[in-house]
Structure formats: structure tokens, C-alpha cells
Design a protein around this motif. Structure first.
Motif, short mmCIF file in Angstrom:
data_model
loop_
_atom_site.label_atom_id
_atom_site.label_comp_id
_atom_site.label_asym_id
_atom_site.label_seq_id
_atom_site.Cartn_x
_atom_site.Cartn_y
_atom_site.Cartn_z
N TYR A 1 -37.87 18.93 -18.05
CA TYR A 1 -39.14 18.56 -17.43
C TYR A 1 -39.37 17.06 -17.49
O TYR A 1 -39.71 16.43 -16.47
CB TYR A 1 -40.30 19.28 -18.12
N PHE B 1 -39.72 14.53 -14.34
CA PHE B 1 -40.90 13.67 -14.23
C PHE B 1 -40.47 12.22 -14.08
O PHE B 1 -41.02 11.47 -13.24
CB PHE B 1 -41.78 13.85 -15.47
N THR C 1 -41.01 9.65 -10.89
CA THR C 1 -41.69 8.39 -11.16
C THR C 1 -40.84 7.20 -10.73
O THR C 1 -41.34 6.24 -10.12
CB THR C 1 -42.03 8.27 -12.65
N ILE D 1 -45.05 14.48 -8.66
CA ILE D 1 -45.26 14.20 -10.09
C ILE D 1 -46.31 15.15 -10.66
O ILE D 1 -46.12 15.73 -11.74
CB ILE D 1 -45.68 12.73 -10.29
N THR E 1 -44.93 18.69 -10.78
CA THR E 1 -43.95 18.85 -11.87
C THR E 1 -44.65 19.15 -13.19
O THR E 1 -44.23 20.05 -13.93
CB THR E 1 -43.11 17.57 -12.01
N SER E 2 -45.73 18.43 -13.48
CA SER E 2 -46.50 18.71 -14.70
C SER E 2 -47.14 20.08 -14.63
O SER E 2 -47.17 20.83 -15.62
CB SER E 2 -47.58 17.63 -14.90
N ARG F 1 -51.86 18.17 -21.30
CA ARG F 1 -51.13 17.77 -20.09
C ARG F 1 -51.86 18.27 -18.85
O ARG F 1 -52.01 17.53 -17.86
CB ARG F 1 -49.71 18.32 -20.14
#
Length: 466
Positions: free
Chosen positions: A36, A40, A44, A83, A86-87, A436
């Protein structure tokens, strides 16, 4: 190729290298958290690379890809959304069964396909980007293979998408047979003033494929089933990144000159039909995923105004997509936080009394829904305002009025969901959300308000780059 060529390709190279590194690392040792964080970091790095390559734009890889400010803005939206998703995916998959590292590999490949679509200036890259994106989405949709609904949605998506690809290839073949070119720029010259039935048929068949990917009426049949069956983060990806990349492709294609009075009429009819069909079908939905699916049909109908407005509508399209993306990610983030291993929180009952269980989630969801409805002081209001303004400037008053009328219709089902969240009819336990997820929700909350209250910073950036 020289150093500048490689530098401009940096976003695509980073995205392409990410899945390879993850696959190699996974063969040595599986580590979900590390995968993960690496994913990320890849997204980025791709986002940061856009600022690095900007001084070297425009840069063409003749005739396949065009790196310009238009593509840069869309790539920025896609990578920023990726992004956040993904979180969101990490929090969602953390409670799921089975092996989860491969999910991020496919997510990166899907984003790579979307990037190629945004930069495509040729039918070959159009096809490659679309198929890379589509095949990845089939797999992501059916990723939770122990859920029958996921597998069913993946199969339906694959069948309908394959049919759309067939139409696209047939249309490309007709256009190439008539014009002898597959480049968008050359097509604009070859097709200028061309009224041949073969040429128009080819463009219309490509429009069928684009209409399917954007879920425009009458190519919307798959949308509700796929939204409902897919895992929550995948649904968010389809609603934002996938549709945003196809919209960018459509804007580049039609603004290059591949249009006519027939095309403008067809797109206008499709836009109005999508607005009314999407909103009317959403009115009586008790499944939040299906409701947001039908809502997305209406929103893409709104965005279709920019396809007929020409180059003047590109700025409004980018701003609207940015607002719609941050808002949609917010709505799906809240629903994802409410989901459990066995099933997604896709029923209206799942959000009933949410304010009393977790006020923060209810506030973010309320703001997201108000933004989708176009209430003032939200990103959705400003984006619709500029869309109506561009439609009126271009002389498409029917489309502009239809947008306003349908925004009023959509208030009914958005406010119905908000009412459910503030109604305490059943005793529920409180909901705890990870730090998160709270960070994602905070970014969404700030983004919706910032674009609604102070949109000028983004509008100035868009106007200075186009």
C-alpha cells in the motif's frame, strides 16, 4: 528518443514500473501494508512529476501521444483521485479475506491505461489506453471473488465493454478507410466539412464506445449493476478516474474538429436524455450505490455540454470534473467506512441515524450530497454555474435549462438520504474510523468547501494553462 522525451514520459514510466516492482517484491514476501505505501508513493511521484515536466510542454510523440497543458490538468485530477482511492482501498481491504497485494498492481495498471487515454492523439493509443483501463476494471470489479455479486458485476462489465470495443474498432476502420489517417489532428483536416455517410457512421460508432464508458443514455444499462456489485473503492475509481479519462479523450477528439451538425445534434439529444433518465431513475432507489450510479449518468449528461461547446467548454469541463471527483470520492469514502467484510453498506438503512453514531461521517456525507445537488457554497454549485454559463455562451440554451431543471429534480433523492442520516429510528452502535480514513475525509471536506467558496484559484490556473 532524447532526454526531453524520457522526461516527459516520466509519469507513465513511474506508473508502469510500479506494478513490476510490486510483482517482484511479492514473489519474495507478501506485505500488504508495504504494498500500500509503495502504491501511494508511486501515485504521489507521478503527481509530482507533472510539475517537473510542465516547462517542457507541449511535447508531441508524433503521432501517438500529446503532452500538453490540457492533458496535464486531467492527469493531475486522475493522480490526486488515485491517491485518495488508494488510501480508501487500504482501509477497505484491511478487513477482507484472501490475498490483497495484487489489487494494487491492477489499480496501478488501470491508472496507466487512464493516463494513456488522456494523452492519446491517435486511434492506436486510444484503443490501447481504453483496453488497458477496461481489462483492469473487469478484474478489479470481480476482485472479491467470494462475493457472487462482484463476479456477476465483473462478467456483465466485460460483456458490455467488449461490445462497445467492437463498435469502436469498426468505427475506426470506417474512418481510416475513408480518410487514410488515424491521427486526431490529421483527421480534423481530412474530415473538415466532410459529410460522407461513411465518415459520420464511423464517428457515431466511436461515440457509442465513448457513450458506454461514460454511461450515457442509451448506453447506461451496465452502470447500476456494476456500481452495486463492485467493491466500494473500485466503484469510486470507475466513477471518477475511469470516466474522467474517457471524457478527456472525447474532448480532445471532438475539439480537434471531428464534429459536424449531425454530431452536435446527436450529442445534445444524448445529453438531455442522460440528465432526465439518470435523475428520474434515481428517485425511488433504496440502494445507495445504485442511486449514485444513476446520479452519475445525470452528471455525465451535464458534462456532455462541454463536448458540443468546443474549446471554450474545456475549462468548465476540467473544473466540473475536479469538483465531481472530490465530491464522489467523499460519498464513497463514507460508505466504505460503514462497510463490513461480508457486504458493502449499500442500503439506505445503513446510513439511517448516522449522525447519532458518528457525526463526522454524517457531516462529510451531507456536504458531499449537497455538492452533488449543486447547493451554494459547495464545489458542485460553482461547477454547475460555470457549466451553465459556458452552455449559454455557446448558444445551447436547451442543454443549459435542462441542467438547471434536473438539478432541481435531483434535490429530492439527495435530501432523502440526508434526512435518513439525521433520523434516529433504530438503536445503532457507534462507529470508529481510522486516522487514515479521517485524513481522507478531511481532505474531501476541505476540497468541497474550498472549490465552492474560493474557486478562483483553480479557475485562474486552468485559464492560464489552456
Amino acid at each position: 528518443m532524447n532526454a526531453t522525451d524520457f522526461l516527459c514520459l516520466a509519469p507513465l514510466i513511474i506508473l508502469a514500473a510500479g506494478p513490476i516492482i510490486i510483482m517482484i517484491g511479492t514473489t519474495v514476501r507478501r506485505n500488504f501494508s508495504l504494498t500500500y505505501f509503495f502504491t501511494f508513493a508511486v501515485f504521489t511521484a507521478s503527481l509530482v512529476s507533472l510539475f517537473v515536466i510542465r516547462p517542457y510542454l507541449p511535447h508531441n510523440f508524433i503521432p501517438l501521444l500529446t503532452f500538453d497543458n490540457f492533458g496535464l490538468l486531467f492527469l493531475g485530477i486522475i493522480y490526486a483521485a488515485s491517491i485518495l482511492i488508494t488510501s480508501l482501498s487500504y482501509e477497505y481491504l484491511r478487513i477482507q479475506f484472501g490475498e490483497r497485494e495484487e489489487y494494487f498492481i491492477i489499480l496501478l495498471v488501470a491508472a496507466l491505461g487512464a493516463s494513456v487515454l488522456v494523452l492519446a492523439n491517435h486511434f492506436i493509443t486510444f484503443f490501447l489506453g481504453l483496453e488497458i483501463l477496461s481489462i483492469s476494471l473487469y478484474v478489479l470489479t470481480a476482485y472479491l471473488k467470494w462475493r457472487n455479486s462482484c463476479v456477476e458485476a465483473g462478467v456483465k462489465f466485460a460483456i458490455f465493454s467488449s461490445l462497445a470495443s467492437a463498435f469502436m474498432l469498426f468505427g475506426m476502420g470506417l474512418i481510416y478507410a475513408l480518410t487514410g489517417t488515424m491521427s486526431f489532428n490529421e483527421l480534423a483536416l481530412a474530415g473538415s466539412g466532410l459529410t460522407s455517410p461513411v465518415f459520420i457512421t464511423g464517428i457515431l460508432m466511436i461515440l457509442v464506445a465513448i457513450g458506454f464508458k461514460l454511461a450515457l443514455v442509451p448506453f447506461h444499462m451496465w452502470t447500476a449493476d456494476v456500481y452495486q456489485g463492485a467493491p466500494m473503492p473500485v466503484t469510486a475509481f470507475i466513477a471518477t478516474v475511469s470516466k474522467g479519462s474517457v471524457l478527456a479523450l472525447a474532448l480532445r477528439l471532438f475539439s480537434s474538429g471531428a464534429d459536424s451538425k449531425v454530431m452536435i445534434t446527436v450529442i445534445s439529444v444524448i445529453a438531455v436524455a442522460s440528465m432526465f433518465t439518470g435523475n428520474l431513475l434515481a428517485l425511488n432507489q433504496n440502494n445507495t450505490k445504485r442511486l449514485l450510479a444513476y446520479s452519475s449518468i445525470a452528471h455525465l449528461g451535464y458534462l456532455s455540454i462541454t463536448l458540443v461547446a468546443g474549446r471554450q467548454g474545456i475549462g468548465a469541463a476540467i473544473f466540473y470534473l475536479a469538483a465531481y471527483t472530490i465530491t464522489t470520492v467523499g460519498a464513497f469514502s463514507v460508505l466504505s467506512a460503514l462497510s463490513v467484510c461480508e457486504r458493502d453498506a449499500d442500503s439506505v438503512k445503513d446510513i439511517r441515524g448516522l449522525f447519532h453514531r458518528n457525526p463526522w461521517l454524517a457531516i462529510v456525507m451531507t456536504l458531499s450530497l449537497l455538492s452533488l445537488a449543486g447547493i451554494p457554497l459547495t464545489a458542485g454549485f460553482m461547477s454547475k454555474f460555470y457549466l451553465v454559463l459556458e452552455g449559454a455562451r455557446a448558444g445551447f440554451w436547451v442543454l443549459a435549462v435542462s441542467l438547471v431543471v434536473n438539478s432541481a429534480i435531483s434535490l429530492y433523492y439527495y435530501l432523502r438520504l440526508i434526512r435518513e442520516m439525521f433520523t434516529e429510528t433504530v438503536p445503532f452502535a457507534g462507529i470508529k474510523v481510522s486516522s487514515r480514513m479521517n485524513l481522507v475525509l478531511a481532505i474531501v471536506f476541505a476540497g468541497i468547501l474550498l472549490l465552492g467558496i474560493m474557486p478562483s484559484f483553480l479557475l485562474r490556473m486552468i485559464s492560464s494553462m489552456l
